[in-house]
Design a protein around this motif. Structure first.
Motif, PDB file in Angstrom:
ATOM      1  N   UNK A   1     -11.645  13.188  -5.586  1.00  0.00           N
ATOM      2  CA  UNK A   1     -12.018  14.358  -6.257  1.00  0.00           C
ATOM      3  C   UNK A   1     -10.959  14.141  -7.414  1.00  0.00           C
ATOM      4  N   UNK A   2     -10.087  15.376  -7.459  1.00  0.00           N
ATOM      5  CA  UNK A   2      -9.063  15.388  -8.410  1.00  0.00           C
ATOM      6  C   UNK A   2      -7.740  15.244  -7.670  1.00  0.00           C
ATOM      7  N   UNK A   3      -7.761  14.893  -6.602  1.00  0.00           N
ATOM      8  CA  UNK A   3      -6.615  14.754  -5.653  1.00  0.00           C
ATOM      9  C   UNK A   3      -5.985  13.455  -5.743  1.00  0.00           C
ATOM     10  N   UNK A   4      -4.761  13.215  -6.120  1.00  0.00           N
ATOM     11  CA  UNK A   4      -4.095  11.723  -6.049  1.00  0.00           C
ATOM     12  C   UNK A   4      -3.988  11.242  -4.674  1.00  0.00           C
ATOM     13  N   UNK A   5      -4.175  10.232  -4.188  1.00  0.00           N
ATOM     14  CA  UNK A   5      -4.149   9.723  -2.830  1.00  0.00           C
ATOM     15  C   UNK A   5      -3.200   8.455  -2.853  1.00  0.00           C
ATOM     16  N   UNK A   6      -2.617   7.989  -3.949  1.00  0.00           N
ATOM     17  CA  UNK A   6      -1.940   6.801  -3.987  1.00  0.00           C
ATOM     18  C   UNK A   6      -2.240   5.694  -4.727  1.00  0.00           C
ATOM     19  N   UNK A   7      -1.624   4.299  -4.438  1.00  0.00           N
ATOM     20  CA  UNK A   7      -1.842   3.162  -5.256  1.00  0.00           C
ATOM     21  C   UNK A   7      -1.808   2.140  -4.245  1.00  0.00           C
TER      22      UNK A   7
ATOM     23  N   UNK B   1      -6.569   4.310   5.247  1.00  0.00           N
ATOM     24  CA  UNK B   1      -7.451   5.250   4.562  1.00  0.00           C
ATOM     25  C   UNK B   1      -7.475   4.722   2.983  1.00  0.00           C
ATOM     26  N   UNK B   2      -6.475   4.628   2.532  1.00  0.00           N
ATOM     27  CA  UNK B   2      -6.315   4.250   0.859  1.00  0.00           C
ATOM     28  C   UNK B   2      -6.862   3.039   0.983  1.00  0.00           C
ATOM     29  N   UNK B   3      -6.592   1.801   1.564  1.00  0.00           N
ATOM     30  CA  UNK B   3      -7.250   0.685   1.320  1.00  0.00           C
ATOM     31  C   UNK B   3      -8.681   0.357   1.529  1.00  0.00           C
ATOM     32  N   UNK B   4      -9.380   1.328   2.542  1.00  0.00           N
ATOM     33  CA  UNK B   4     -10.794   1.453   2.660  1.00  0.00           C
ATOM     34  C   UNK B   4     -11.618   2.077   1.405  1.00  0.00           C
ATOM     35  N   UNK B   5     -10.915   3.144   0.767  1.00  0.00           N
ATOM     36  CA  UNK B   5     -11.489   3.948  -0.219  1.00  0.00           C
ATOM     37  C   UNK B   5     -11.442   2.907  -1.353  1.00  0.00           C
TER      38      UNK B   5
ATOM     39  N   UNK C   1      -2.658  10.531   2.843  1.00  0.00           N
ATOM     40  CA  UNK C   1      -3.631   9.793   3.520  1.00  0.00           C
ATOM     41  C   UNK C   1      -2.689   8.493   4.240  1.00  0.00           C
ATOM     42  N   UNK C   2      -3.624   8.125   5.128  1.00  0.00           N
ATOM     43  CA  UNK C   2      -2.841   7.120   5.781  1.00  0.00           C
ATOM     44  C   UNK C   2      -3.182   5.727   5.004  1.00  0.00           C
ATOM     45  N   UNK C   3      -2.373   4.468   5.201  1.00  0.00           N
ATOM     46  CA  UNK C   3      -2.524   3.257   4.244  1.00  0.00           C
ATOM     47  C   UNK C   3      -4.081   2.677   4.624  1.00  0.00           C
TER      48      UNK C   3
ATOM     49  N   UNK D   1       0.969  -1.221  -0.126  1.00  0.00           N
ATOM     50  CA  UNK D   1      -0.105  -0.119  -0.035  1.00  0.00           C
ATOM     51  C   UNK D   1       0.945   1.175  -0.051  1.00  0.00           C
ATOM     52  N   UNK D   2       0.602   2.109  -1.059  1.00  0.00           N
ATOM     53  CA  UNK D   2       1.460   3.123  -1.063  1.00  0.00           C
ATOM     54  C   UNK D   2       0.709   4.680  -1.014  1.00  0.00           C
TER      55      UNK D   2
END
Length: 624
Positions: free
Chosen positions: A432-438, A349-353, A345-347, A340-341
């Motif tokens: 939105x248009x904000x990149x939050x990772x991969x 949060x990214x996984x949840x999204x 945001x936190x890892x 998770x990268x």
């Protein structure tokens, strides 16, 4: 015993009875019977009429399709001429031997079809349906979705269902060719035609019988028996051309030599012409071809490979190029979370999204993300979801617009992404248009794929890969497997376009096979010369779109299918060459007066039997 076989037995028995009665009458001095010449003639004509009745009926049926010149017509013409010439014994004996040959042909076809039916013995005969506190035995056709059925040890599973109570081992050998039983418990899918081995289980019906796996497979095998291969169609075309030609030649043999050559006996040449017609009968040529194709389809069924017809079996032997899908075909399609990268945001949060965005997707990547999230999905938080095929998903989660997908999706949205480090499939995310990772997902190559690719390359076949995955991952898998040509970053429609470009570069006689998982590759499977779907058990898309279905997720079964197809085509060619060679010799001997009518038809029946025996070995794979 099939109805047609019984009818032929009865006809033969009746003909033999009358024939032996005529023989007794012909030797009345020995038997001390008072039989007049008129009675003997009536007996011989009756024997001939009984034995020739089926041939007359077959000719009448063919006349509806404007097909007069065929084996039955040749036999009637030749034996009728023998009766006219007063050669009663030869006419009846020739028709008798011809009838025996047709009986052998019918019995062989019946045996082959029953052998295939035995290998595909998956039709359930009853079901135990729960009713209140008790049970009732009903026909599988009476079951409806949602009803609960009880399956005891040793019973066939009547329809596709999901286990609700109990656990057991299921024998799916008749469906998949896999001898190892499959363990099932609550929540497991079970398929009609399988056998419950150990313990009583209760299951909820998910498909009515007409839509169940067993019914679809049986319908497909039945259709396959009617689907003719190119060699079979060519053999029938050849006989349609051959029969009128040899009929004319036989008539020329009867009448031309006495007219052109002085001193020639017209009766002798008339008899030689009749023998020429008998020797020309193509029954040994025709029947051995469908027997070989049926045997090949049956042998493949035993290996868990369903082939929809002789044309696809034959085309497989001519295949020069194999194109594989990657995910779910070369790889297991079971993804695991690798890394998770996050960015900003936190890892967690990214996984949840990503898990929420993929909440309604059935793609293996979506399943892996939900599994990695581990918490339950609260669907009330999801306001909107739209899938963009081949790109990703747009969703509204907690009132925020979220985008997840591959790098092309992000580029199309004008969102700058960070460089992916490491191997695997990256699922990028933006709020939105904000990149939050991969999130990086990895897949594993199937255990038997490497051996399959190596064998195909040893057979001098081209092996390619078409995938929607990124180039880095695709090239990594291709390099590990020794695949030289790779086409990556393809949308579903791009796969079809790329496939057509490859097909356009091929020679007309070359065939191309595409191997996919049968779920999202239906357009490519349908477009290829041969579509091969893996893991067809329970997959509607595979059963409908593909020409050949591997019932288990084992690419190595392609090797067996190719061997069977090559063995079948080789047998067909051997039968054709042998039959034509013997025909030429018999026709030459008939013209020279070297054989009698009886000897000519015995020789033809010998060709038939030899070709049938040669065709039987195809059904015995893998014993050969």
């Amino acid at each position: 015993m099939a109805k047609e076989v019984k009818i032929r037995f009865i006809e033969l028995a009746a003909g033999l009875a009358v024939y032996f009665g005529w023989l007794a009458g012909a030797h009345y001095d020995y038997w001390n019977l008072a039989v007049t010449e008129e009675m003997k003639l009536a007996l011989v004509l009756l024997a001939y009429a009984v034995l020739a009745a089926d041939a007359c009926w077959q000719i009448l049926k063919k006349l509806r399709h404007r097909q007069l010149f065929e084996e039955n017509f040749l036999m009637l013409l030749a034996t009728g001429g023998a009766l006219y010439a007063g050669r009663y014994a030869e006419a009846v004996a020739a028709m008798l031997i011809f009838h025996i040959g047709k009986l052998i042909e019918t019995m062989t076809l019946d045996h082959t079809k029953r052998s295939i039916a035995k290998f595909m013995d998956i039709r359930p005969s009853f079901a135990n349906r729960k009713r209140g506190l008790g049970e009732e035995t009903v026909s599988p056709e009476e079951l409806r979705t949602g009803q609960i059925i009880v399956i005891r040890p040793g019973e066939k599973i009547p329809v596709d269902a999901v286990v609700m109570r109990g656990s057991s081992n299921i024998d799916e050998k008749a469906l998949t060719g896999e001898f190892q039983p499959r363990s099932v418990s609550m929540g497991s899918r079970i398929y009609s035609g399988s056998i419950n081995m150990d313990s009583l289980i209760e299951a909820r019906v998910t498909r009515v019988y007409e839509e169940s796996t067993a019914a679809k497979i049986l319908n497909m095998v039945e259709s396959a028996m009617k689907n003719k291969g190119e060699s079979q169609s060519s053999a029938e075309w050849f006989t349609r051309l051959y029969s009128p030609v040899v009929t004319v030649l036989g008539l020329l043999v009867m009448f031309l030599p006495p007219m052109l050559l002085p001193g020639q006996d017209s009766e002798t040449w008339f008899y030689r012409g009749l023998i020429f017609l008998v020797a020309a009968c193509p029954c040994g040529l025709l029947v051995s071809v469908p027997i070989a194709f049926l045997g090949g389809i049956g042998a493949a069924s035993r290996q868990g490979v369903l082939i929809k017809g002789g044309s696809y079996l034959e085309a497989l032997s001519q295949t020069e190029t194999f194109i594989f899908d990657k995910t779910g075909t070369l790889t297991e399609g079971i993804f695991g979370l690798k890394e998770i990268c996050p960015r900003g945001i936190t890892a967690a949060q990214l996984l949840e999204i990503t898990a929420y965005a993929e909440a309604y997707s059935s793609h293996p990547i979506a399943l892996s993300l939900r599994d990695a999230y581990e918490k339950g999905i609260d669907t009330s938080r999801i306001g909107y979801i739209q899938e963009r095929p081949g790109l990703g998903i747009e969703a509204v989660i907690d009132g925020m617009r979220v985008y997840t997908g591959n790098h092309r999706f992000m580029e199309a949205l004008g969102i700058q992404i960070q460089k992916v480090k490491g191997s695997g499939t990256a699922v990028h995310a933006a709020v939105g248009r904000r990149y939050v990772g991969y999130v990086l997902i990895s897949d594993r190559v199937r255990g038997d794929v490497s051996d399959t690719i190596r064998w195909l390359r040893q057979q001098h076949m081209e092996v390619m890969m078409l995938t929607g995955d990124n180039e880095h991952v695709a090239n990594e898998v291709a390099h590990a497997l020794g695949i030289e040509y790779v086409y990556a970053n393809l949308l579903p429609q791009d796969k079809v376009t790329q496939l057509e470009e490859i097909m356009n570069d091929q020679m007309e006689t070359e065939k191309l096979a595409f191997v996919g998982d049968g779920i999202n590759d239906a357009p490519v499977l349908a477009r290829a010369d041969i579509g091969i779907a893996m893991g067809g058990l329970g997959s509607d898309a595979a059963l409908e779109a593909a020409d050949i279905i591997l019932m288990e997720d084992e690419p190595s079964r392609i090797i067996n299918a190719i061997r069977i197809s090559r063995g079948t085509v080789r047998t067909v060619r051997e039968n054709l060459y042998f039959a034509v060679f013997i025909k030429v010799i018999l026709l030459a001997l008939a013209f020279a007066g070297g054989i009698t009518m009886r000897e000519a038809i015995i020789a033809d029946m010998a060709v038939l039997v030899i070709n049938l025996l040669n065709s039987f070995w195809v059904l015995k794979y893998p014993e050969w």
